[in-house]
Design a protein around this motif. Structure first.
Motif, PDB file in Angstrom:
ATOM      1  N   LYS A  64      -6.498   3.380 -34.542  1.00  0.00           N
ATOM      2  CA  LYS A  64      -5.433   2.378 -34.546  1.00  0.00           C
ATOM      3  C   LYS A  64      -5.133   1.898 -33.131  1.00  0.00           C
ATOM      4  N   CYS A  84      -7.785  -0.513 -31.803  1.00  0.00           N
ATOM      5  CA  CYS A  84      -7.683  -1.842 -32.419  1.00  0.00           C
ATOM      6  C   CYS A  84      -6.566  -2.664 -31.778  1.00  0.00           C
ATOM      7  N   LEU A  85      -5.387  -2.072 -31.670  1.00  0.00           N
ATOM      8  CA  LEU A  85      -4.241  -2.819 -31.153  1.00  0.00           C
ATOM      9  C   LEU A  85      -4.387  -3.118 -29.669  1.00  0.00           C
ATOM     10  N   PHE A 115      -7.638  -6.217 -37.563  1.00  0.00           N
ATOM     11  CA  PHE A 115      -7.115  -5.728 -38.842  1.00  0.00           C
ATOM     12  C   PHE A 115      -8.232  -5.596 -39.879  1.00  0.00           C
ATOM     13  N   HIS A 157      -8.527   0.003 -40.136  1.00  0.00           N
ATOM     14  CA  HIS A 157      -7.798   1.155 -39.602  1.00  0.00           C
ATOM     15  C   HIS A 157      -6.286   0.970 -39.667  1.00  0.00           C
ATOM     16  N   LEU A 158      -5.834  -0.270 -39.667  1.00  0.00           N
ATOM     17  CA  LEU A 158      -4.418  -0.576 -39.517  1.00  0.00           C
ATOM     18  C   LEU A 158      -3.778  -0.973 -40.843  1.00  0.00           C
ATOM     19  N   THR A 159      -2.466  -0.758 -40.915  1.00  0.00           N
ATOM     20  CA  THR A 159      -1.652  -1.334 -41.989  1.00  0.00           C
ATOM     21  C   THR A 159      -0.721  -2.353 -41.357  1.00  0.00           C
ATOM     22  N   ASP A 176       1.933  -0.724 -39.302  1.00  0.00           N
ATOM     23  CA  ASP A 176       1.473  -0.319 -37.963  1.00  0.00           C
ATOM     24  C   ASP A 176       1.628  -1.472 -36.970  1.00  0.00           C
ATOM     25  N   MET A 177       1.201  -2.659 -37.398  1.00  0.00           N
ATOM     26  CA  MET A 177       1.246  -3.810 -36.501  1.00  0.00           C
ATOM     27  C   MET A 177       2.682  -4.229 -36.225  1.00  0.00           C
TER      28      MET A 177
END
Length: 595
Positions: free
Chosen positions: A238, A241-242, A540, A544-546, A549-550
C-alpha cells in the motif's frame, strides 16, 4: 422498473437536454449579455463537472454559443482556441516523447533509487524523489505508469524473499541459521523474479478503478494472486502504491510544464495581465520548488508513519548488516537497471537537449539578474518560454538517432537515410489533443466573461469579501478548489475557476497572485479518491488499496499541501512579487465599486 433502467442508460443524454432547457429561461427573460454569458458558463460548468459530454467536446460549446448569443463573433472565439500555451505544450511533448521512446526516464528513476540505499524508509523516499523529478518534465500519468511496475516488482521480491527465508528456517528444528542462505538467496530471487515477470499482467493505463475494485479480495495481491504473508507485507505494498501516486502529482507542481493546470494558469494570467511579465519558467520554479520539497518530505513521513511506523533510530543507524528484505530490494533494482545496458547515444543526446531546454528556460528572464532575453530587447516580450520549447523540439526531428542502410546488388551495405530521435507519428501518439482543446475552451470562456461584462459583475458581487482577513479569503478559496478537484478533473476545475477568482482579487483590491497561485497549486491536490486523477487510478488498479486507504492517506496529504501553500504565500513568496501592494499591472478599481 423498466423506465428506471432506460433513464439509467440514457442519463447523459437526459442530463444534457434538461440542463439546456431548465436554464434557458435565464437568457430568454433577462436578455442581457451578462446573463447570456452566465448561461453558457453554467452549462459548460455542469457538463464539465458531470462529464455528461467528453471534456474536450464541452470545451467547444463557447465557440458555438457565444456567436449565437451575440457575445463574440465566431472568428474572435476561434482565435482563443490556439494560444502561446499550445506552442509551449508542443515543444514539451517532443521532449517527453524522446525521453520515453529511448527509456531515459526508466534509467533516471532506477539510478536515483539505487543511490538512496535499501532501507525501506529510504527506499520509499528514493521512489518518491525519482518519481517527483520525472513528473517535473513528463505528464503525471506517464510517470506513474512507468514507475509503478518497478515499485511493484520490488515489493513482490521482498515478499517472496522473506517467504523463502521463513520456509528454510522451518526445516531447522533447533532454530539454527542457514549459513548457505546468502549464497542461494540471489539465485532463488532471480528465478522468482523472472517467473513473476512472465506471469504478471501489465495494468498499463487501465483507469477503470470500479471494475478493478470489485474483483479485489482482502489480503490478496491481484497481480500475482498470492496472499500476503503478513499484514506488514500488505502495508508495504500500500505504501509503495501511494508514494508513487502522490509524488507524481507533487513533482508536477514545480514547473509550469509539469502539469496542465500550471500551464492553464500561466496562459490565463499572462493574457489577463500582460503588463506583469512576472510568471515564467524560472520564477515559477523558484517559488514552487521549496513548497514541493516540503510537501514531499512531510507526505513521506505521514505515509511511512501511517502504514509502517516511523522509527528514526532504525533509519539513521549506521553499519547495520543488511536484512534479507533490504538485499531483495537492492537485487531487483540492480537487475532492472542492468537490463537497460550501457547508456546509448540516443539517451545521451536526449539528456543534453533536456538540460539545454531547462537551462534556456531558467536563464531567459530569471528576475534577479538579466537573462539572455535582453539580446532581443528591441522586441521586448516577443521571446517567451514557448520559443525555447519550439527551438529544442525542432531539434528532436533533425538530429539523427540511427542510420538507415540497404544492401546493393553487389552486396555492399550503404546508407540511404537516417531516422531522427522522434517521428511525427510518435509525437502524435503522445500529444494530448484533448487537453489542448480543453484549455482553448477555457480561454474562450474567459474572453466571453470579459467581453460580456460578467467578470466585472462577479467582481462587484464578491467585493464584500474584502472585509474578511486576507488569510481567510485565501484559505477559503484554496479549500473550495481542493474539494472541487476531488470530483472534477483538474484542468476543468482550474479553467472554470480562474475567470471567477481573478475578478474576486481585483474586487477586494489585493494582488491577484495572492489568490491565483494557491488556488492553482491546490487544484493538483486530488489525493482522496481513485477517480480523482489518473495516477491514483493507475496505482489503485494493482489491487493493493481500498478506497478507505486512499481517503485516510489522502486527507493527511491534502492538509499538508494546503498548509504548506498557505505558509509559502506569507513567507518566501511575498518579497518575490511584492504581494503587499496592489500592482499597477492589475485593473484599477474605482471607489464606487468598493464596499
Amino acid at each position: 422498473m423498466k423506465l428506471f433502467s432506460y433513464i439509467l442508460v440514457y442519463r447523459r443524454l437526459l442530463l444534457v437536454v434538461f440542463t439546456l432547457l431548465i436554464l434557458l429561461p435565464l437568457p430568454i427573460i433577462l436578455r442581457t449579455k451578462e446573463v447570456e454569458c452566465a448561461y453558457v458558463l453554467f452549462v459548460v460548468a455542469i457538463f464539465w463537472l458531470t462529464e455528461a459530454l467528453p471534456l474536450s467536446i464541452t470545451a467547444l460549446l463557447p465557440a458555438l454559443m457565444f456567436p449565437m448569443f451575440g457575445i463574440m463573433p465566431s472568428k474572435t472565439v476561434a482565435s482563443a482556441y490556439f494560444k502561446d500555451f499550445h506552442l509551449l505544450l508542443i515543444g514539451v511533448i517532443c521532449l517527453a516523447t524522446s525521453i520515453e521512446k529511448w527509456n531515459l526516464h526508466k534509467r533516471i528513476a532506477l539510478k536515483m533509487v539505487m543511490m538512496v540505499g535499501v532501507n525501506p524508509a529510504w527506499l520509499t523516499l528514493g521512489f518518491m524523489s525519482s518519481t517527483a523529478f520525472l513528473s517535473m518534465w513528463l505528464s503525471n500519468t506517464s510517470t506513474a505508469a512507468m514507475v509503478m511496475p518497478i515499485a511493484e516488482a520490488v515489493s513482490q521480491q521482498i515478499i517472496s524473499a522473506e517467504a523463502e527465508v521463513e520456509a528454510t528456517q522451518m526445516t531447522y528444528v533447533n532454530g539454527s541459521t542457514n549459513y548457505a542462505l546468502e549464497i542461494d538467496e540471489s539465485v532463488n530471487e532471480q528465478e522468482t523474479n523472472e517467473k513473476k515477470e512472465k506471469t504478471k499482467p501489465d495494468p498499463g493505463y487501465d483507469n477503470d478503478a470500479g471494475n478493478i475494485s470489485s474483483k479485489m479480495e482482502p489480503e490478496k495481491n491481484s497481480g500475482t494472486e498470492t496472499k500476503y504473508r503478513t499484514k506488514k507485507d500488505h502495508m508495504m505494498c500500500k505504501l509503495m502504491c501511494l508514494c508513487i501516486a502522490y509524488s507524481s502529482t507533487i513533482g508536477g507542481l514545480t514547473t509550469i510544464t509539469g502539469t496542465s493546470t500550471n500551464l492553464i494558469f500561466s496562459e490565463h494570467f499572462n493574457v489577463r495581465y500582460p503588463d506583469c511579465q512576472c510568471i515564467n519558467f524560472g520564477s515559477w520554479f523558484i517559488f514552487t520548488f521549496p513548497a514541493a520539497v516540503i510537501i514531499l518530505l512531510l507526505s513521506w513521513i505521514w505515509l511511512q508513519w501511517l502504514f509502517l511506523g516511523f522509527n528514526f533510530k532504525e533509519m539513521f543507524k549506521c553499519g547495520k548488516t543488511k536484512t534479507v528484505r533490504q538485499k531483495a530490494c537492492a537485487d531487483v533494482i540492480k537487475q532492472e537497471y542492468q537490463k537497460l545496458g550501457p547508456i546509448r547515444y540516443q539517451e545521451i543526446v536526449t539528456l543534453v537537449l533536456f538540460i539545454l531546454m531547462a537551462l534556456l528556460w531558467f536563464s531567459r528572464d530569471p528576475g534577479f539578474v538579466s537573462g539572455w532575453s535582453v539580446l532581443f530587447s528591441e522586441y521586448l516580450g516577443y521571446v517567451t518560454d514557448s520559443t525555447v520549447a519550439l527551438l529544442v523540439g525542432l531539434l528532436f526531428f533533425l538530429i539523427p538517432a540511427k542510420r538507415l542502410t540497404k544492401t546493393t546488388p553487389t552486396g555492399e551495405i550503404v546508407a540511404f537515410d537516417y531516422s531522427p530521435l522522434i517521428t511525427w507519428k510518435e509525437f502524435q501518439s503522445f500529444m494530448p489533443w484533448d487537453i489542448a482543446i480543453l484549455v482553448g475552451g477555457g480561454f474562450a470562456l474567459a474572453d466571453g466573461c470579459e467581453v460580456s461584462g460578467l467578470s466585472a459583475w462577479i467582481g462587484n458581487k464578491l467585493s464584500p469579501l474584502g472585509s474578511l482577513p486576507l488569510w481567510l479569503v485565501i484559505l477559503l478559496s484554496s479549500l473550495m478548489v481542493t474539494s472541487l478537484t476531488e470530483v472534477a478533473s483538474n484542468p476543468a476545475t482550474i479553467t472554470l475557476l480562474l475567470p471567477i477568482l481573478s475578478p474576486l482579487a481585483e474586487a477586494i483590491h489585493v494582488n491577484p497572485l495572492y489568490i491565483l497561485i494557491p488556488s492553482t497549486l491546490c487544484t493538483s491536490f486530488a489525493f482522496l479518491l481513485p477517480v480523482a486523477n489518473p495516477p491514483n487510478a493507475i496505482v489503485f488498479s494493482y489491487g493493493h488499496l481500498t478506497v478507505i486507504d486512499m481517503v485516510k492517506a489522502g486527507l493527511g496529504v491534502n492538509i499538508v499541501g494546503v498548509a504548506v501553500v498557505m505558509l509559502g504565500m506569507f513567507t518566501w513568496i511575498v518579497p518575490m512579487f511584492d504581494l503587499q501592494t496592489y500592482p499597477s499591472w492589475a485593473p484599477a478599481i474605482s471607489n464606487e465599486t468598493m464596499p
